[in-house]
Design an enzyme around this catalytic site. Structure first.
Site, PDB file in Angstrom:
ATOM      1  N   ASP A 193      14.621 -21.546  -1.089  1.00 19.50           N
ATOM      2  CA  ASP A 193      13.664 -22.275  -0.858  1.00 19.50           C
ATOM      3  C   ASP A 193      14.054 -23.790  -0.320  1.00 19.50           C
ATOM      4  OD1 ASP A 193      11.204 -23.912  -0.811  1.00 19.50           O
ATOM      5  OD2 ASP A 193      10.311 -23.460  -2.489  1.00 19.50           O
ATOM      6  N   HIS A 367       7.815 -27.595  -5.162  1.00 20.45           N
ATOM      7  CA  HIS A 367       9.003 -27.007  -4.750  1.00 20.45           C
ATOM      8  C   HIS A 367      10.268 -27.836  -5.274  1.00 20.45           C
ATOM      9  CE1 HIS A 367       7.353 -24.183  -1.579  1.00 20.45           C
ATOM     10  NE2 HIS A 367       6.318 -25.320  -1.526  1.00 20.45           N
TER      11      HIS A 367
HETATM   12 ZN   LIG Z   1       5.502 -20.922   0.530  1.00 19.76          ZN
HETATM   13 ZN   LIG Z   2       4.124 -21.159  -2.648  1.00 16.35          ZN
END
Ligand SMILES: [Zn+2]
Ligand SMILES: [Zn+2]
Length: 555
Positions: A193, A367
């Protein structure tokens, strides 16, 4: 050495934001990780949602074995009904993720012939040559997983979305051990990510929002309205706990907020004492100091509950002077305009609005920041590294980060964009042939209304169904309608015969009448309301879908 090659084919989400989907192929078997959607930007007027182009999967339909879902965010599951309408493949995910998928499939009455297979975090499944291990990660939604896919050529780890939260609100830790175990044994490819690669340090724990929210609960005397994503279960639990602690009852407003909290409650992810809940119709009748309203629509979506509350057009909640509205969510880039417009409306009602970055925060990201991303690379020690979930600049930075960490097993980072393919065999990894990708624009969220490309869509609409321009003159300051709305059309045959044109005009008048002056003064809101109402009417009456572009004249 196995003679087949491994292919990694991103169908969305690499180089663009949203609609994540990735195909992995070994020999004759393909599995798909995630099928997400994105909301259209303003320039795609007349389109409701955008999904990846699944042509590659359709061309290989007999080889597609399964769809694997990492977590329940729309940018990972939103396109599931559209993919399943093209091919009936089994779907695997955690019970919470699948419950959210089920809700979407229900809307499309697609549930009957779909096989949804629950896998608990930590669970393992086998699909053809792939062994798939769901590894629990922490993220802004509960039940999020990374997947480790063991193939004949080696292990691929796809992180899904994550941050490394050392103190998650549900006390279910990130399974770093699993990452480390794979790292020890050797990992062929890591895909991770890239969303927050630009942010130095560590992302705050979800718990970091509690002090600020608590301060707000303590100091607010009148009604407290909190808007957050309905899928932010951790955040909702914090709000519910604080409401109970500070003697406020909680009402949920908005369809997604009601649906998702019910699902989360049923599955045991949300603790809601019965005595805590307040029916929406009782909000205004309850002492303002005892009420907390949780509303969906943080991004200023014109038809959302929060937008309607902001323009004073929600039947259960009227904002008053002294009320406090908290936007506990990120301002997604591109949404600034509608969000600030909504905040202006709220401020105009006399309510205090708390939003944006402040210290302590009312929102933290889901995130991982730079140091957490390094931690994952260091634990996994992959041979190849492919950054995912980001725009090109983020992918590039993440790729460079992995290069800079150069450990003994590392070969190189490879930057891929949607439409590229990566081939790995006994000789190594290289870019393969390009595949067909793109975005598919969809009207009114129905799988039957899928249209190819925005340009083709417009041309087809124009050639088959023509276009309709409702024209309304509005005084921007007072919100009063000047004269009568007019409707101009070209190529829309249905208007040539019968009383339909006049009826359509009446629909526009009705929409305007049912809107208050503030909504009428807000072009974004009123255009969308006219478009939606007129579209519903014309589709029902004529089964045709002309391109509807409301024109608001400022007078
Ligand atoms: Zn996402
Ligand atoms: Zn997500």
């Amino acid at each position: 050495m196995p003679d087949s090659k491994l292919q990694v084919i991103p169908l969305g989400g690499l180089g663009d934001f949203g609609m994540n989907s990735m195909a992995i192929r070994y020999g004759d078997d393909i599995i798909v990780i995630d099928a997400g959607m994105m909301f259209p930007e303003a320039e795609l007027l007349g389109v409701d949602i955008v999904t990846p182009d699944f042509t590659f999967l359709e061309e290989n339909r007999e080889h597609v074995r399964a769809l694997i879902l990492t977590h329940g965010h729309e940018d990972h599951i939103g396109a599931v009904p559209f993919l399943l309408s093209r091919m009936n493949i089994p779907v695997y995910g955690t019970p919470f993720t699948l419950a959210l998928v089920e809700r979407r499939l229900d809307e499309h009455s697609k549930l009957k012939n779909t096989k949804l297979n629950e896998v608990q975090p930590g669970g393992r499944i086998e699909i053809g040559p792939f062994k798939v291990h769901f590894i629990h990660v922490t993220h802004s939604i509960v039940s999020a997983c990374a997947v480790a896919i063991t193939t004949p050529l080696g292990v691929i780890i796809h992180t899904g979305d994550f941050k490394v939260d050392g103190s998650p609100t549900d006390n279910i830790p990130f399974d770093l051990h699993a990452f480390a175990e794979y790292g020890k044994k050797g990992v062929l490819l890591l895909m991770s990510d890239s969303t927050n690669v630009d942010r130095p340090g560590y992302t705050e724990s979800e718990r970091a929002v509690r002090p600020r929210l608590e301060q707000i609960f303590m100091s607010t005397e009148r009604r407290l309205i909190v808007s957050c994503f309905s899928s932010s279960i951790h955040r909702l639990q914090t709000i519910l706990d604080l409401a109970q602690q500070y003697g406020r009852k909680v009402a949920f407003l908005g369809r997604s907020m009601n649906d998702v909290t019910e699902i989360a409650h049923d599955l045991g992810f949300l603790r809601i004492p019965d005595s805590l809940l307040l029916r929406p119709q009782d909000i205004m009748g309850t002492n303002a100091s005892k009420v907390c309203v949780v509303v969906s629509g943080t991004q200023g979506e014109p038809m959302s509950a929060m937008s309607r509350v902001a323009v004073d057009n929600h039947k259960h909640l009227t904002l008053e002077t002294g009320d406090t509205v908290v936007l506990s969510a990120r301002i997604i880039p591109g949404n600034e305009k509608p969000i600030y417009r909504m905040i202006n409306h709220v401020a105009r009602r006399g309510a205090e609005v708390i939003y944006g970055s402040m210290n302590p925060p009312v929102h933290v990201s889901g995130h991982a920041s730079a140091e957490e991303l390094k931690l994952i690379i260091n634990l996994v020690k992959p041979k190849y590294f492919v950054p995912v979930h980001g725009e090109y600049r983020q992918l590039k930075k993440h790729a460079a980060m992995a290069e800079s960490l150069r450990h003994e097993k590392f070969d190189r980072s490879i930057i891929m964009e949607t439409g590229d393919s990566l081939e790995i065999d006994s000789q190594g990894a290289r870019k393969g042939p390009k595949v067909t990708v793109g975005r598919v624009c969809i009207d009114s969220g129905s799988v039957d209304e899928v249209v190819e490309d925005i340009v083709i869509r417009d041309r087809r609409h124009l050639s088959e169904d023509g276009f309709v321009l409702p024209i309304v003159a509005i005084d921007k300051n007072s919100g009063t309608i000047e004269g009568q709305p007019e409707i101009v059309s070209r190529g829309f045959v249905s208007f040539d015969e019968g009383p339909l044109l006049e009826e359509a005009r009446q629909i526009v008048i009705k929409t305007l009448d049912s809107s208050n002056a503030e909504e009428r003064g807000d072009w974004g809101v009123i255009q969308e309301k006219i478009r939606v109402d007129l579209k519903r009417f014309l589709t029902k009456q004529t089964s045709r879908r002309p391109l509807i572009v409301p024109v608001i004249l400022e007078v």
